[in-house]
Design an enzyme around this catalytic site. Structure first.
Site: not given
Ligand code: UD1
Ligand code: CA
Length: 492
Positions: A12, A19, A79, A150, A391, A416, A451
């Site tokens: 993902l 941030r 996505q 989570g 040198a 040199s 030279r």
């Molecule tokens: C998520 C988990 C949380 C876990 C944490 C670990 C869910 C709902 N929550 O939270 O339980 O403890 O990761 O780090 O799954 N991403 C997408 N598409 C989206 C949303 C996110 O590709 O629509 C990707 C982000 O780019 C990232 C990853 O998913 O690489 C996690 O997303 P992030 O928003 O960081 O989730 P957390 O709130 O950290």
């Molecule tokens: Ca995260």
């Protein structure tokens, strides 16, 4: 190859990573010579999945271009709107389906922002998943501070995982739980597809949570399991640059630990920085303040540092590289470099050769035993064996439009402060006089002198600077000198 080769790994990486406060998408930030997503893809590769899909969304052109360079076999799925981790996985599986791929077996899901995750941990997760016959197995970890993660909710009586509750949706009691969801899962492919269709968005973020799949599968009577990561630091997710620096520190420590266990002396791990692609042989010695980057390789008994930065550079057996910056250089066995040398791409130092203090080289091939000991620039040159360059010599390779080549033979002794105005060739065994500007080829065995002749104008200071300190010193010297011992060369 393992018997339980996953059907797919889904990474993902569609989120923006707000941030990070960056124009660069979060997953393209790099530590130890590899992007965050690059680390995750490399760990995923260790599972040898049939398909590896990275979900891209935010700044996807950049992410796709980067992936095409790092791992051309990776598939990407878009996505378009970031509607949650469940939605992201659904997009990935649909894209595979659209390509006519029917998944059967295990699907592993990982986040693109967890660069410390190892292939070994992924392997343990997928093995536990297969051994327990689970519908889903989540990788969890006990962390000192679970804020933002989570939470893993377990049945009090049986200890079985019942649900994952996001921080924002959790009760105070649930927030006290230290066991968290790493974001890494192994799923049964068919059950996952089915359950994703049932995920709802009635949560505080209005998103499709991948984590809800656990509850859905459990309620449908399937086995839900958890594997606890041995080291919670491995699942550190990067959300900001403080965490980025922390991950860099941890990964660097891990890389140096491996190097030290394999016989490398690292004098000060805290001030030594390595990329994942750096390789070492036994009995290498690395002094403090050293950065080893890219495809750098240090052969047996090589000694590097202090305060050196080597990128894509090979250091031969027993070579010494001190206070040096090198990029794309090959340093021969037993060669001596620095202190304060700068070796640029295309530098090839032969065995036992030397590039000494304040020497810069570029696109220069230096033969065995040849020395360039002090204060020189050697650009676009070939030098034979056992030659000594005086040198403060400059290889004048640039006429303002084009670069030209200088060739110097073997067993030469150049004086040199020479300028070698390229293109120019100096034959084997030739000498050049100090201060020469060499513009014409020098035949083998010749001495080239190029030279101006020196002339001394006697009494000039007394006439032109009368009464000065210089004039007084000169007249004192004249008084002290015994008559008849003064030698002049061509006065007026
Ligand atoms: C998520 C988990 C949380 C876990 C944490 C670990 C869910 C709902 N929550 O939270 O339980 O403890 O990761 O780090 O799954 N991403 C997408 N598409 C989206 C949303 C996110 O590709 O629509 C990707 C982000 O780019 C990232 C990853 O998913 O690489 C996690 O997303 P992030 O928003 O960081 O989730 P957390 O709130 O950290
Ligand atoms: Ca995260």
């Amino acid at each position: 190859m393992s018997a339980n080769r996953p059907a797919a790994v889904v990474v993902l990486a569609a989120g923006e990573g707000t941030r990070m406060k960056s124009a660069t998408p979060k997953v393209l930030h790099a530590i130890c010579g590899r992007s965050l997503v690059g680390h995750v893809v490399a760990a995923s590769r260790e599972l040898d999945p049939e398909h590896l899909v990275v979900i891209v969304g935010h700044a996807r052109e950049k992410v796709v271009a980067h992936l095409a360079e790092t791992d051309p076999e990776v598939r990407t799925a878009v996505q378009y709107e970031q509607n949650g981790t469940g939605h992201a996985v659904r997009m990935g599986l649909e894209a595979l389906g659209d390509s006519g791929i029917v998944l059967d077996g295990t699907v592993v899901v990982v986040c693109g922002d967890t660069p410390l995750l190892t292939g070994e941990t992924l392997r343990k997760l997928s093995d536990a998943h297969a051994a327990d016959g689970n519908a889903v197995t989540v990788l969890t970890a006990e962390v000192p501070d679970s804020t933002g993660y989570g939470r893993i909710v377990r049945d009090e009586a049986t200890g079985a995982v019942t649900a994952i509750v996001e921080h924002k949706d959790a009760t105070d009691a649930q927030r006290a739980i230290r066991e968290i969801n790493s974001g890494v899962f192994a799923f049964d492919a068919r059950l996952l597809v089915d359950a994703l269709g049932k995920v709802r968005t009635d949560n505080s973020q209005g998103e499709e949570y991948l984590t809800d799949v656990l509850g859905i599968l459990r309620e449908a009577g399937h086995r839900v399991g958890a594997a606890v990561a041995g080291d919670h630091r491995e699942i550190l997710g990067i959300n900001n640059r403080v965490q980025l620096a922390e991950a860099r520190r941890l990964l660097n420590e891990r890389l140096l630990h491996t190097a030290m266990m394999s016989g490398v002396t690292v004098v000060d791990p805290a001030s030594t920085f390595v990329d994942v692609t750096v390789t070492f042989e036994q009995d290498v010695l690395v002094h403090p303040g050293t950065q080893l980057l890219g495809a750098t390789h240090l052969a047996q008994d090589a000694e590097v540092g202090p305060n050196s930065r080597l990128k894509d550079t090979t250091v031969g057996r027993g070579a010494v590289v001190d206070n040096t910056v090198a990029d794309g250089a090959v340093i021969g066995e037993g060669a001596n470099v620095g202190p304060y040398a700068y070796l640029r791409p295309g530098t090839r130092l032969g065995a036992k050769s030397k590039a000494g203090a304040y020497v810069e080289m570029k696109n220069a091939v230096i033969g065995e035993g040849t020395k360039v000991p002090h204060l020189s620039y050697v650009g676009d040159a070939t030098i034979g064996e056992f030659t000594n360059i005086g040198a403060a010599s400059v290889f004048v390779n640039y006429d303002g439009v084009n670069k030209h080549h200088t060739t110097i033979g073997s067993h030469c002794r150049t004086g040199s402060d020479n300028m070698f105005v390229a293109p120019v060739t100096i034959g084997d065994g030739a000498y050049t006089a100090a201060g020469s500007v060499i513009t014409k080829d020098v035949p083998p065995g010749s001495l080239a002198v190029a030279r101006g002749q020196q002339r001394n104008i006697e009494g000039w200071v007394a006439r032109k600077r009368p009464g000065s300190a210089a004039a007084q010193a000169a007249s004192a010297a004249e008084r002290d000198a015994r008559p008849g011992t003064q030698e002049t060369d061509g006065g007026q």
